[in-house]
Design an enzyme around this catalytic site. Sequence first.
Site, short mmCIF file in Angstrom:
data_model
loop_
_atom_site.label_atom_id
_atom_site.label_comp_id
_atom_site.label_asym_id
_atom_site.label_seq_id
_atom_site.Cartn_x
_atom_site.Cartn_y
_atom_site.Cartn_z
N GLU A 112 0.86 -1.19 0.00
CA GLU A 112 0.00 0.00 0.00
C GLU A 112 0.88 1.23 0.00
OE1 GLU A 112 -1.95 -0.12 3.76
OE2 GLU A 112 -2.75 -2.13 3.38
N LYS A 114 2.23 4.67 1.45
CA LYS A 114 2.33 5.25 2.78
C LYS A 114 2.07 6.74 2.62
CE LYS A 114 5.41 5.21 6.77
NZ LYS A 114 5.44 6.60 7.12
N ASP A 116 1.51 10.56 3.59
CA ASP A 116 2.27 11.33 4.56
C ASP A 116 1.39 12.41 5.21
OD1 ASP A 116 4.41 12.05 6.02
OD2 ASP A 116 5.45 13.12 4.42
N TYR A 224 -6.28 2.75 6.29
CA TYR A 224 -5.38 1.67 5.90
C TYR A 224 -5.42 0.43 6.79
CZ TYR A 224 -2.52 4.23 9.30
OH TYR A 224 -2.08 4.88 10.41
N LYS A 311 10.77 3.42 2.57
CA LYS A 311 10.71 4.85 2.30
C LYS A 311 11.35 5.17 0.95
CE LYS A 311 10.46 7.52 5.82
NZ LYS A 311 9.44 8.34 6.47
N CYS A 405 20.86 46.72 3.32
CA CYS A 405 19.57 46.37 2.72
C CYS A 405 19.68 46.47 1.20
CB CYS A 405 18.49 47.31 3.23
SG CYS A 405 16.92 47.05 2.40
N CYS A 408 17.25 49.62 0.19
CA CYS A 408 17.44 51.01 0.60
C CYS A 408 18.86 51.30 1.08
CB CYS A 408 16.41 51.40 1.66
SG CYS A 408 16.69 50.58 3.24
N CYS A 423 16.24 44.88 8.20
CA CYS A 423 16.54 46.24 7.75
C CYS A 423 15.78 47.15 8.69
CB CYS A 423 16.06 46.44 6.31
SG CYS A 423 16.01 48.20 5.89
N CYS A 429 12.01 52.21 3.71
CA CYS A 429 12.46 51.11 2.84
C CYS A 429 11.28 50.64 1.97
CB CYS A 429 13.00 49.99 3.72
SG CYS A 429 13.55 48.57 2.81
S1 IVH Z 1 -0.02 0.61 8.95
C1 IVH Z 1 0.48 -1.49 12.85
N1 IVH Z 1 -0.43 1.59 6.54
O1 IVH Z 1 2.80 5.56 8.82
C2 IVH Z 1 0.22 -0.80 11.54
N2 IVH Z 1 0.50 3.03 8.19
O2 IVH Z 1 5.37 5.06 10.18
C3 IVH Z 1 0.60 0.60 11.58
N3 IVH Z 1 0.89 5.31 7.42
O3 IVH Z 1 1.62 5.67 12.12
C4 IVH Z 1 0.36 1.42 10.43
N4 IVH Z 1 0.16 5.02 5.37
O4 IVH Z 1 0.31 6.98 10.35
C5 IVH Z 1 0.03 1.83 7.79
N5 IVH Z 1 -0.87 2.33 4.39
C6 IVH Z 1 -0.43 2.57 5.62
C7 IVH Z 1 0.04 3.84 6.01
C8 IVH Z 1 0.51 4.02 7.31
C9 IVH Z 1 0.67 5.89 6.23
C10 IVH Z 1 1.49 6.00 8.59
C11 IVH Z 1 0.75 5.75 9.87
C12 IVH Z 1 1.76 5.16 10.83
C13 IVH Z 1 3.06 5.57 10.21
C14 IVH Z 1 4.14 4.61 10.59
#
Ligand code: IVH
Length: 667
Positions: A112, A114, A116, A224, A311, A405, A408, A423, A429
């Site tokens: 899935e 992740k 942010d 998720y 990541k 500056c 000015c 400044c 200015c």
């Molecule tokens: S699973 C025990 N799935 O990433 C399972 N987390 O670094 C825990 N996050 O605190 C999380 N997308 O806020 C999961 N598809 C995803 C996610 C996800 C973003 C975030 C989540 C978690 C953090 C962990």
Amino acid sequence: MDELNKEKIENLRRQLHEHNYNYYVLSRPTISDFDFDALMQQLTELEKQHPEYYDPNSPTMRVGSDINKNFIQVRHRYPMLSLQNTYTESEVTGFYNRVKRSLNEDFEIVCELKFDGTSISLAYENGRLLQAITRGDGRQGDDVTANVRTIRNIPLVLKGDDIPGYIEARGEILMPWDVFEELNKEREAQEEPLFANPRNAASGTLKMQDPKVVASRKLKSSIYYLMGEELPSDSHFENMELARKWGLNVSKAMKKCSSPEEVFEYLKYWDVERKNLSVATDGVVLKVDSLSQQRQLGSTSKFPRWAIAYKFNAEKALTRLESVSFQVGRTGAVTPVANLEPVLLSGTTVKRASLYNEDAINALDLHIGDMVYVEKGGEIIPKITGVDKEARFLIGDKVQFARRCPDCGTPLVRNEDEAVHYCPNSEECPPQIKGRIEHFVTRKAMNITIGPETIGLLYDKGLIKDAADLYALRFEDLVNLERWAETSANNLLASIEKSKTTPYERVLFALGIRFVGETVARKLALAFHDIDELGAATVEQLTSVEEIGDRIARSVKDFFENPRSVDFVDRLRAHGLQFQQSEETMAARTDKLAGLTVVISGTFELHSRDEYKAMILQNGGKNSGSVSKNTDYILAGENMGPAKLEKAEKLGVKMIDEKTFLEMLGL
Ligand code: IVH
């Protein structure tokens, strides 16, 4: 008779829930915005007439009630764990092999995205949203239900008839890129600090005290994981598909994989494709699909053993530093900006990057002509993260912070213990003057329809030297400007004229007194009902107002001690701007609480804390944040903090509930 209204209300709620789902989750509306608003209007009216059918999960609650509750800490029924991060394919292979060894049977991995943002746990009881809690420390978090109710793609009521009695939907609260950029633009115009990335913006918004503001920030959710005793399936993937059917927003970018190769394919695909998404992602999450296998693998105290995060690498580009320029803002703060040889980075051409301040420049040991690394790691303004010193051939001049500056020529100053250069020539200015006029006209201040270019033009032509001069502009001044027509001249003059009715508190904000933002201006306007009273106030009188500290008080005093500011205010006043509280606000003022100090504690049902604060001030009382022997009353709501309670009891301070308080004021 009443049954009929109840049915009407329920029917409208059902329809609106459905339309919300079609619009926000499926992105396939089946009704026009106009008709939607009309249905919403009908429901709002009916609910107003029949408060007995109040339902916190009604679609009308999305706009955010202004009852503001302090956040209450709630223990998670199931802890919210975090994920172990990995950065390379070999670490992913390592995870895969560990799982294989432990389980010693076939398994599938769900990949899935992740997203942010900031994590949330949504508890649904019998399909109705019960409570929304932030991650906090993983064991307990803040109850942010009121704020979460305003998020459009979070269903208040789940759809379908196969929903378990109790579930928790875990997910991420996100701010889409476009909303984030818009918000930062607005904040820049107000000289408020910018959010570094959508994640900070989302979590900052979720913790705000006013759900109305949260509602305006257009947050989203992405779910998720499901937790509960009676989940429908043993497969995480299937549970997610059901959750989507119930109306929760679950990303379609999920894939079940049965080999590491399939996982790598997913990683490769989304490393590129994620740049086209409307929300920020920082990696991929890999989860063992079967819940019983997840249980078998278990967790450490921090991380599950059945999932990891991979990541993505922050995107970097190498390019040449051509020069450094310095920009001056409304407050005189000088920001260094790197001018770069244009380079492609995450789909956009980067020509400039922020260098923050002198210390940041020195830490990089920057020289003109250096090859520098630029990164956009989730941040909108690219930053320089390093220098490729190997690539130095002929070393250029060391980058020095400007002494004077750039606009000015005044020598810059840097206060001890501050990283920022200023400044000091605020009176003369040009960018500072233009910046102040730009601030004066913004929507939240005088709301005059005029852009920075026009302000620049009028200033350069000598037609305005400060914002007060706007009110002296004549039709002839404008219509003779290049490319100006009669209509645009008339529109501007009309907008300027209209601004004269702007209420006192916004005029105060428009003046641009340092540290006096919107909220502080409102507080000052309530406490000092006209500008003369405010101008004459001592530092002690100023700091006796709730949340006005020494720094703000000094800045207000400095402003009124400056003959130029006094002249500026006098000229604005002569043009007819509002420099006192309106008749209605004044009429509502009493001295029922004169000489009394009231502390507010806990959460309330009838009014928000801010409203109670305003009432105390309106009625001549003083609002203080902490209990002392000078406290006359504690306006006590629910869940009053134990420390305050103990102190109040010890000092014998009188506690009153909100009803009694309102009675005291005759409300
Ligand atoms: S699973 C025990 N799935 O990433 C399972 N987390 O670094 C825990 N996050 O605190 C999380 N997308 O806020 C999961 N598809 C995803 C996610 C996800 C973003 C975030 C989540 C978690 C953090 C962990």
